[in-house]
Design a protein around this motif. Structure first.
Motif, mmCIF file in Angstrom:
data_model
loop_
_atom_site.group_PDB
_atom_site.id
_atom_site.type_symbol
_atom_site.label_atom_id
_atom_site.label_comp_id
_atom_site.label_asym_id
_atom_site.label_seq_id
_atom_site.Cartn_x
_atom_site.Cartn_y
_atom_site.Cartn_z
ATOM 1 N N GLY A 170 0.485 -0.873 0.015
ATOM 2 C CA GLY A 170 -0.239 0.044 -0.175
ATOM 3 C C GLY A 170 0.618 1.230 -0.313
ATOM 4 O O GLY A 170 1.823 1.500 -1.022
ATOM 5 N N ALA A 171 0.395 2.081 0.591
ATOM 6 C CA ALA A 171 1.637 3.507 0.917
ATOM 7 C C ALA A 171 2.740 3.360 1.251
ATOM 8 O O ALA A 171 3.452 4.732 0.910
ATOM 9 C CB ALA A 171 0.158 4.543 2.272
ATOM 10 N N ALA A 172 3.190 2.041 2.430
ATOM 11 C CA ALA A 172 4.204 2.362 2.290
ATOM 12 C C ALA A 172 5.444 1.637 1.181
ATOM 13 O O ALA A 172 6.490 2.326 1.104
ATOM 14 C CB ALA A 172 4.532 1.015 3.606
ATOM 15 N N LEU A 173 4.676 1.090 0.439
ATOM 16 C CA LEU A 173 5.731 0.298 -0.974
ATOM 17 C C LEU A 173 6.849 2.214 -1.729
ATOM 18 O O LEU A 173 7.895 1.631 -2.180
ATOM 19 C CB LEU A 173 4.825 -0.151 -1.665
ATOM 20 N N PRO A 174 5.621 2.903 -1.765
ATOM 21 C CA PRO A 174 6.507 4.124 -2.708
ATOM 22 C C PRO A 174 8.324 4.525 -2.054
ATOM 23 O O PRO A 174 8.901 4.700 -2.649
ATOM 24 C CB PRO A 174 5.742 5.379 -2.654
ATOM 25 N N TRP A 175 8.015 3.952 -1.148
ATOM 26 C CA TRP A 175 9.616 4.249 -0.323
ATOM 27 C C TRP A 175 10.251 4.476 -1.125
ATOM 28 O O TRP A 175 11.810 3.702 -0.763
ATOM 29 C CB TRP A 175 9.217 4.269 1.544
ATOM 30 N N LYS A 176 10.157 2.549 -1.288
ATOM 31 C CA LYS A 176 11.260 1.158 -2.362
ATOM 32 C C LYS A 176 10.998 2.292 -3.926
ATOM 33 O O LYS A 176 9.898 1.118 -3.667
ATOM 34 C CB LYS A 176 11.126 0.414 -2.029
ATOM 35 N N ARG A 177 11.719 2.985 -3.961
ATOM 36 C CA ARG A 177 11.407 3.338 -5.211
ATOM 37 C C ARG A 177 11.817 2.198 -5.870
ATOM 38 O O ARG A 177 11.629 2.749 -7.395
ATOM 39 C CB ARG A 177 12.617 4.509 -5.356
ATOM 40 N N VAL A 178 13.130 1.401 -6.001
ATOM 41 C CA VAL A 178 13.150 0.876 -7.203
ATOM 42 C C VAL A 178 12.424 -0.496 -7.678
ATOM 43 O O VAL A 178 11.462 -0.542 -8.662
ATOM 44 C CB VAL A 178 14.578 0.058 -6.809
ATOM 45 N N LEU A 179 11.798 -1.100 -6.343
ATOM 46 C CA LEU A 179 11.069 -1.716 -6.328
ATOM 47 C C LEU A 179 9.210 -1.264 -7.112
ATOM 48 O O LEU A 179 8.868 -1.934 -8.097
ATOM 49 C CB LEU A 179 9.839 -2.678 -5.331
ATOM 50 N N ASP A 226 9.056 11.535 -6.551
ATOM 51 C CA ASP A 226 9.321 10.469 -7.270
ATOM 52 C C ASP A 226 8.749 9.587 -7.432
ATOM 53 O O ASP A 226 9.129 9.164 -8.748
ATOM 54 C CB ASP A 226 10.268 9.596 -6.357
ATOM 55 N N ALA A 227 7.562 9.181 -7.139
ATOM 56 C CA ALA A 227 6.891 8.027 -8.145
ATOM 57 C C ALA A 227 6.615 8.545 -8.697
ATOM 58 O O ALA A 227 5.858 7.971 -9.462
ATOM 59 C CB ALA A 227 5.673 8.046 -6.896
ATOM 60 N N GLY A 228 5.921 9.960 -9.273
ATOM 61 C CA GLY A 228 5.856 9.992 -10.290
ATOM 62 C C GLY A 228 6.589 10.270 -11.135
ATOM 63 O O GLY A 228 6.311 9.803 -12.536
ATOM 64 N N ARG A 229 7.695 10.794 -10.914
ATOM 65 C CA ARG A 229 8.841 10.709 -11.712
ATOM 66 C C ARG A 229 8.848 9.489 -12.348
ATOM 67 O O ARG A 229 9.761 8.290 -13.651
ATOM 68 C CB ARG A 229 10.023 11.051 -11.497
ATOM 69 N N ILE A 230 8.748 8.564 -11.045
ATOM 70 C CA ILE A 230 8.917 6.660 -12.231
ATOM 71 C C ILE A 230 8.238 6.249 -12.661
ATOM 72 O O ILE A 230 8.191 5.451 -13.349
ATOM 73 C CB ILE A 230 9.173 5.906 -10.653
ATOM 74 N N ALA A 231 6.684 6.735 -12.644
ATOM 75 C CA ALA A 231 5.771 6.490 -13.050
ATOM 76 C C ALA A 231 5.887 6.936 -13.895
ATOM 77 O O ALA A 231 5.660 6.226 -15.348
ATOM 78 C CB ALA A 231 3.980 6.694 -12.556
ATOM 79 N N LEU A 258 2.955 18.094 -7.939
ATOM 80 C CA LEU A 258 3.432 17.016 -9.378
ATOM 81 C C LEU A 258 2.746 17.205 -10.514
ATOM 82 O O LEU A 258 3.604 16.840 -11.145
ATOM 83 C CB LEU A 258 2.193 16.226 -8.312
ATOM 84 N N VAL A 259 1.863 18.433 -10.391
ATOM 85 C CA VAL A 259 1.850 19.141 -12.114
ATOM 86 C C VAL A 259 2.606 19.213 -12.830
ATOM 87 O O VAL A 259 3.374 19.062 -13.863
ATOM 88 C CB VAL A 259 0.546 19.506 -12.522
ATOM 89 N N GLU A 260 3.444 20.002 -11.794
ATOM 90 C CA GLU A 260 4.992 20.737 -12.377
ATOM 91 C C GLU A 260 6.034 19.922 -12.188
ATOM 92 O O GLU A 260 6.663 20.600 -13.392
ATOM 93 C CB GLU A 260 4.794 22.081 -11.269
ATOM 94 N N HIS A 261 5.522 18.565 -12.041
ATOM 95 C CA HIS A 261 7.329 18.236 -11.946
ATOM 96 C C HIS A 261 6.848 16.447 -12.749
ATOM 97 O O HIS A 261 8.177 15.662 -13.112
ATOM 98 C CB HIS A 261 7.443 17.406 -10.100
#
Length: 355
Positions: free
Chosen positions: A96-105, A141-146, A177-180
């Motif tokens: 859930g909300a914990a997972l985005p902390w692990k950017r590679v995963l 970071d999540a937005g960039r990875i997405a 986030l829209v700006e990034h």
């Protein structure tokens, strides 16, 4: 929205207005392993020409396989990945909300879904929160990875995991986030009225909105949203009699999928949402909350005052669960690094929705 956005409720909302109505969340592992309960949730109404499913997973392999199954076997045309659930039994295992902390995963999971959906031309999106708390934000970071993973869009709930559903959503994070990122950003959080949606789009620059608790007991919200985005006058608020008709229709649709007995039991939790703010007596509310047949429903709805106007004081007010901020429960050593293995998350796939 687990237990709410089933085929019957989605059909009811679809009758009201335009939008994409997402199936209640399913787990990738349950789908791949043929879990009967998981498969039974993948039911769609005849009017759902674009089938949309929210998928939860922590293992890139399972998420990829589940995405392919959804596209090939169920004709799904949109897959949304849930990284927003703050429920302790999920986050304590890294889901859930914990997972985005692990950017590679996170990147591996998104890439697996996008690659599996590509042969079918199906877009993959993701939903997330701002982060674990205000000191551990992950959404940029999540937005960039997405974006790098090929996701078609990202939806941001403007709350942290610590907030759960308390307080107010931070729309400035959505604007940030829209700006990034260059992919579309969808805003989520505190859309209680159609005017809120217009204000969110105007102030954040987001491409659209995601509605959750705002439609509980108010499927006509999508009618209002369609009118607002089309620049039309707001439809009149429903009277209690019109709400009663909606309640009856909701149970009819539930019964068409699950039979009368199960439909009545399933509808009980919706009663308080539909009648919120109306001057309906305790006895009628209580009996509706113990509903067991359509005949009983008709008898009780007949006791309502059909001319009673919609309670204006409820406009713009939160609906559904709210609660208070709570610490996020995480696996031991979770914050030590931003990578993660699949083995440590193997128990995280539970049938829990949220975000």
């Amino acid at each position: 929205m687990a237990g709410v956005t089933n085929a019957a409720f989605r059909a009811l909302c679809l009758e009201q207005g335009a939008g994409l109505y997402v199936c209640e969340m399913i787990t990738s592992r349950g789908l791949v392993e043929g879990d009967e309960k998981t498969r039974d949730m993948l039911v769609f109404s005849p009017g759902e020409t674009v089938r949309s499913v929210q998928l939860y997973g922590v293992d890139p392999t399972y998420v990829g396989k589940a995405t392919a199954i959804l596209c090939e076997e169920y004709g799904v045309r949109h897959v949304d990945l849930n990284f927003g659930c703050p429920v302790p039994k999920v986050t304590r295992r890294g889901g859930g909300a914990a997972l985005p902390w692990k950017r590679v995963l996170l990147g591996r999971i998104l890439s697996a879904a996008v690659e599996a959906a590509a042969p079918y031309g199906v877009p993959v999106t993701m939903k997330t929160r701002k982060g674990l708390d205000d000191d551990k934000l992950t959404y940029l970071d999540a937005g960039r990875i997405a974006e790098e993973s090929g996701a078609a869009a990202i939806a941001l709930h403007g709350r942290t995991a610590v907030q759960h559903y308390s307080g107010k959503a931070d729309w400035s994070a959505i604007a940030n986030l829209v700006e990034h990122v260059s992919i579309p950003v969808l805003g989520n959080g505190d859309i209680w009225e159609a005017s809120d949606a217009l204000r969110m789009v105007s102030t954040t620059g987001c491409a659209g909105v995601v509605v959750g608790r705002g439609c509980l007991g108010r499927p006509w919200l999508f009618r209002d949203l369609a009118a607002a985005f089309a620049g039309e006058d707001a439809p009149p608020l429903p009277t209690l009699g019109e709400v009663a008709v909606m309640m009856r229709r909701h149970v009819e649709l539930l019964a068409s999928y699950d039979g009368e007995d199960r439909a009545c039991r399933e509808f009980r939790k919706h009663v308080a949402w539909y009648l919120k703010g109306f001057s309906v007596g305790t006895r009628v509310r209580t009996e509706l909350g113990m509903l067991s047949s359509l005949d009983e429903l008709d008898r009780l709805l007949a006791e309502l005052d059909p001319a009673e106007p919609f309670p204006a004081h409820e406009l713009g007010q939160p609906r559904g669960r709210q609660g208070a901020p709570r610490p996020v429960t995480l696996p031991y050593g979770w914050l030590d690094d931003t990578d993660g293995t699949r083995d440590e998350l193997s128990a995280a796939e539970l049938g829990i929705s949220g975000g």
